[in-house]
Motif scaffolding. Structure first.
Motif, short mmCIF file in Angstrom:
data_model
loop_
_atom_site.label_atom_id
_atom_site.label_comp_id
_atom_site.label_asym_id
_atom_site.label_seq_id
_atom_site.Cartn_x
_atom_site.Cartn_y
_atom_site.Cartn_z
N UNK A 184 22.07 59.20 26.91
CA UNK A 184 21.24 59.10 25.71
C UNK A 184 19.86 58.56 26.02
N UNK A 185 19.82 57.49 26.84
CA UNK A 185 18.55 56.86 27.19
C UNK A 185 17.67 57.85 27.98
N UNK A 186 18.28 58.55 28.94
CA UNK A 186 17.54 59.51 29.76
C UNK A 186 16.95 60.62 28.90
N UNK A 187 17.77 61.13 27.95
CA UNK A 187 17.28 62.23 27.12
C UNK A 187 16.18 61.74 26.18
N UNK A 188 16.31 60.50 25.70
CA UNK A 188 15.26 59.95 24.84
C UNK A 188 13.94 59.82 25.59
N UNK A 189 14.02 59.34 26.83
CA UNK A 189 12.82 59.20 27.66
C UNK A 189 12.18 60.56 27.89
N UNK A 216 16.95 62.44 19.42
CA UNK A 216 17.47 63.13 20.60
C UNK A 216 18.42 62.22 21.38
N UNK A 217 18.01 60.97 21.54
CA UNK A 217 18.82 59.98 22.27
C UNK A 217 20.19 59.80 21.62
N UNK A 218 20.20 59.63 20.28
CA UNK A 218 21.45 59.38 19.56
C UNK A 218 22.37 60.61 19.65
N UNK A 219 21.79 61.81 19.47
CA UNK A 219 22.61 63.03 19.52
C UNK A 219 23.21 63.22 20.92
N UNK A 220 22.40 62.96 21.94
CA UNK A 220 22.91 63.12 23.31
C UNK A 220 23.99 62.10 23.61
N UNK A 221 23.74 60.83 23.25
CA UNK A 221 24.74 59.78 23.51
C UNK A 221 26.04 60.11 22.79
N UNK A 222 25.93 60.62 21.55
CA UNK A 222 27.12 60.98 20.79
C UNK A 222 27.89 62.11 21.46
N UNK A 223 27.17 63.16 21.84
CA UNK A 223 27.83 64.29 22.51
C UNK A 223 28.47 63.84 23.81
N UNK A 224 27.73 63.03 24.58
CA UNK A 224 28.26 62.56 25.87
C UNK A 224 29.50 61.70 25.67
N UNK A 225 29.54 60.92 24.59
CA UNK A 225 30.70 60.04 24.37
C UNK A 225 31.95 60.88 24.13
#
Lengths: 275, 106
Positions: free
Chosen positions: A255-260, A227-236
């Motif tokens: 990404x970190x927030x979504x992973x948490x 989840x963290x990686x997908x969110x960070x990627x989309x956000x980038x």
């Protein structure tokens, strides 16, 4: 873990001559013999170097083009070498020579460097629990040599959580390997830069994403990290318009927030299941 | 080396080292809250992904979403190699090979 060695350290021999059995965590007390301690330090150092070898290949083309771009940017040879030796931060060096070529004021170059390298503070936060017992004479060089690559390799070593008291020697080995490799290829890039036409057009910069993909994969082992990686990627991709590469830090935060969040949701679900 | 260059390198060195050393310097005085500590493991994959994805999809600063993008092909090859092979050197080497094969052949 891909590329990271799982080999055992040479069995340290304690003072009464008993070899510690393989796999048993080596306690500081068991290292009363100075030669055993030295052997373990050397082992950690060399393993750190060896585990970094693949990343040296990835950094090589990157360093070569840095040298080549620097040679054509108007920066003097001495300044280009000094930047590699004293700043030692690949992506910000790249951006800096680009800005030099565009005749950007020094203050803007320094500010850009600050923002591009902000991610290193996240890295030092991650390593903090493992290095906080070390004296400053260790913390200073390890901080100076903290790169994406050394960080990624070392964090896997630390997370193995055995009781080796010399894990920082592993990081030192990785750091020195990265540093020498970077200096060597930057220098060659500088020498060749003027002789190879259009070195930038070769696309050697592909080495960075390819290396980073190899570095990301071993981290992705649980659903919250996915989840963290997908969110960070989309956000980038959504923060591309932010200036000075600020998007990197913002996306990492997302990404970190979504992973948490994913981790917390998973924990709550497990709890509900148990009831 | 000119004075301007010296100022630039001195400034870059100061901010870079400052960022890398700040938390290490105060390590004895810092105690991370538990939720912060549990967020640390997300840092490496999050940062690395945020750097990598734009570099692959917009290699020259513009969107390039097609098989003719050698960066995209190289990334997909190393992703596959990394997941299947679990070997870092192989992941990097195959990605680089795919990139240059793509550029030579297409």
């Amino acid at each position: 873990m891909a590329g990271i060695s799982e080999s055992k350290p040479p069995s340290p021999v304690s003072r009464n001559g008993q070899a510690t059995s393989e796999g048993e965590p080596v306690s500081a007390a068991g290292l009363s013999s100075p030669t055993a301690a030295e052997a373990l330090k050397r082992h950690e150092f060399l393993t750190g170097m060896r585990d970094t070898l693949p990343l040296l290949l990835g950094a090589l083309p990157f360093a070569l083009i840095y040298g080549a771009i620097a040679a054509s940017s108007g920066l003097s040879m001495a300044a280009a070498i000094a930047m590699s030796a004293f700043v030692f931060a690949g992506s910000s060096q790249f951006i800096a020579v680009g800005l030099v070529a565009a005749q950007t004021p020094v203050a803007i170059i320094v500010l850009t460097t600050l923002i591009v390298n902000l991610r290193h503070m996240l890295y030092s936060a991650t390593l903090l629990p493992y290095l906080k017992e070390l004296p400053q004479r260790w913390r200073i060089p390890l901080a100076f040599w903290l790169t994406d690559e050394t960080f990624a390799v070392t964090v896997h070593r630390f997370q193995r959580n055995d009781a080796s008291p010399y894990q920082h020697w592993y990081q030192l080995g990785s750091s020195i390997a990265m540093y020498l490799n970077w200096q060597l290829w930057c220098f060659l890039g500088l020498l060749l830069g003027n002789r190879i036409p259009d070195a930038q057009g070769w696309g050697l910069d592909v080495a960075m994403p390819v290396t980073f993909i190899g570095m990301i994969i071993p981290f992705v082992r649980t659903l919250p990290v996915v989840v963290c990686v997908l969110t960070a990627g989309a956000a980038s991709l959504l923060t591309l318009t932010l200036p000075y590469k600020l998007g990197i830090v913002v996306s990492a935060g997302a990404g970190i927030a979504s992973g948490l969040l994913a981790q917390r949701l998973a924990a709550t679900r497990d709890e509900t299941c148990r009831q | 080396m000119t004075t301007t260059e010296a100022w630039m390198i001195g400034g870059m060195m100061a901010v870079t080292f400052g960022i890398r050393y700040f938390l290490f310097a105060m390590a004895d005085r810092i105690r991370l809250a538990p939720w912060l500590e549990s967020s640390l493991k997300f840092i490496p994959p999050a940062v690395l992904t945020a750097i990598t994805l734009p570099a692959v999809l917009l290699p020259k600063g513009d969107w390039h979403l097609s098989p003719s993008n050698p960066y995209l092909i190289a990334a997909l090859v190393s992703l596959a190699a990394g997941i299947l092979g679990r070997n870092l050197l192989l992941t990097i080497a195959l990605g680089l090979a795919a990139f240059f094969a793509h550029r030579l052949l297409l």
